[in-house]
Design an enzyme around this catalytic site. Sequence first.
Site, short mmCIF file in Angstrom:
data_model
loop_
_atom_site.label_atom_id
_atom_site.label_comp_id
_atom_site.label_asym_id
_atom_site.label_seq_id
_atom_site.Cartn_x
_atom_site.Cartn_y
_atom_site.Cartn_z
N ALA A 199 0.91 -1.13 0.05
CA ALA A 199 0.05 0.07 0.08
C ALA A 199 0.86 1.18 0.00
O ALA A 199 1.98 1.17 0.59
CB ALA A 199 -1.08 0.04 1.14
N GLU A 200 0.49 2.27 -0.55
CA GLU A 200 1.42 3.37 -0.78
C GLU A 200 1.72 4.28 0.21
O GLU A 200 3.00 4.65 0.16
CB GLU A 200 0.44 4.38 -1.67
N PRO A 201 1.48 4.26 1.37
CA PRO A 201 1.81 4.91 2.48
C PRO A 201 3.09 4.15 3.10
O PRO A 201 3.73 4.56 4.17
CB PRO A 201 0.91 4.99 3.68
#
Length: 662
Positions: free
Chosen positions: A339-341
Amino acid sequence: MTQPRHPIVSNLASTKVNKGKIVTAKEAIRVIRTGDTIVVSGFVTTGIPEEILLALEENFLSTGAPGDLTLVYTAGIGDRKDKGMNRFGHKGLVKRVIGGHWGLVPKLQKLAMENQIEAYNLPQGVISHMYRDIAAGKPRTISSVGLGTFVDPRLEGGRVNACTKEDLVELIHFDGKEYLAYKTFPIHVAILRGTTADLDGNITMEKEALTLEAQAMAMAAHNSGGFVIVQVERIAKRHSLCPRSVKIPGMLVDCVVQAKPENHWQTLSSFYNPAYSGEIRVPSQSLEDMPMGLRKIIARRAALELRPNSVVNLGIGMPEGVATVAHEEKVLDYLTLTAEPGVIGGIPSGGLDFGTGSNTDAIIDQPSQFDFYDGGGLDIAFLGLAQADRFGNLNVSRFGTSLTGAGGFINISQNSKRVVFLGSFTACGLEITIKNDQLTILEEGKSRKFVKDVEQVTFSGRVAAQKGQDVMYITERCVFRLTTDGLLLTEIAPGMNLEKDILAHMDFTPNIADNLTTMDPRIFTPETMGLKKDLLELPLAHRLHYQSEDNTFFVNFEGFSIWTEADIHAIEDTATSILEPLGHKVAAIINYDNFRIHPELMDKYIDMVDRLVKRFYTGVTRYTTSTFMRMKLGDALAKRQAAPHIYESPEEARKALENLQS
């Protein structure tokens, strides 16, 4: 050249000697002046410094100060109601907002759509990288991310409304290629969050679900001559923290606020989940299966695009179902979900906890995750499909007066090797059912998703097609692929009528593949699809190999399974395509180790083998370590009066073949 420090900083110097950097939230927000540029950490509902934001909101409502702030945040930070960035949603509190995602902050969204504030929507990964560039004193963040989308200055330049005039994005060229240059700016105050602080302001994040860009934000504010405030759960004495655990060094931190427990939830919906922080690992069996329906049909078709050892990104919403299907099919262990974070591996969370994960392999800073994404590290990304047009452009960011924002969508969709967009074919009231493994539309959606031109270009089909990116659009009733001529319809669900159920509900007529096929029937059955078998088995074309040096045809059926007549036809067709062009017969060796076949298909399989033997083989031997398989195959071959020649090892099979040829 060193920036002058924020004037309030020197006033606090005398207090630090005695009480360290610990202050109340009300004391901390006094450093924020009218006109300041502030940055706030957080992702969706995770890691929000809620106590400080609450104090800032209350102070403005009671005193009218500070005002005219410029607010910068990376991702959507809020609960779609009152918390997070929604606390800035008061007229006069902010004059400009630069955000990566607007869907969770309706109060700010309202100000932007009513032209009461200047507003920008920039790619999440670009903003994440911008903090590092500000810290390093760079005048621009340069990236190819955003080309051809609404961020491109030739389209909208990322501006949200009519009152937003300043250009923050420029088109530039290097080595004959186009890039976008995003303007950087000084940061006056950074409002961040951690878990533990010592009296000198060293910050650890052991109970946080994400580390995000806290260090980069702190450094950007410090090197801009600004002020850094960090909200924490607890205070430790000086020199008691492990230096390897410190995520924000005390030299960057000006003051620390110890929050009340009710204002320091790990996410806005989870007080503390130890699996999110990596404190424990949870049994994957605790995941619930997805009920059969629209979402599962789409997620199943998307999951068929998974490949072993792939690094995968899953967007929020519909794409989250791919992880659930992968769990049901027992293939999660063969993938790395991200996931991007900053989450790598494990099981991504959904809903308002999106961005966190359980049983992760690593949690890295968000700017580093976007380094990986922007550089092409993703093998495949599954993202939402809200609106698509004839060119393959996608819009997920703006619909009429509703401003959602792009988030990380632009970074991910532009740079993943393969992109799969998932969504229902129509919206607003669509109801479907499955009868006899066929899809039936009970109620058509009132809103069309496939339109002539999207309202806003969040993904550029033209840019993707020009660089040869592999792009798919998956719905419950059909599948499209991107070509240089726009969308190509390649698959249709069983039970669907091309004209009535598909073309009649599109604003344009797509190109239609000559070999339009039916979507895999396994998608529409209640049983699991057997995806693990598909994922781990070698493709059939890789199992059959002709070696010209000794005119030998090798067939590797190790671990191969035959469960349908279609499997038998595929073997015959593949072998024929290899052997027929040779114009002569060959010797064959077949490996049957761990080979499986449905008992009712044995006769049809042996009939096919007999055809291949008579047509293409000068001689054939077989081997398997399974006594049972040697017996079963031997009996079946003997019934056809074919010499079984089934041995225990490849060496024995090779020697026997040589004897047959002599």
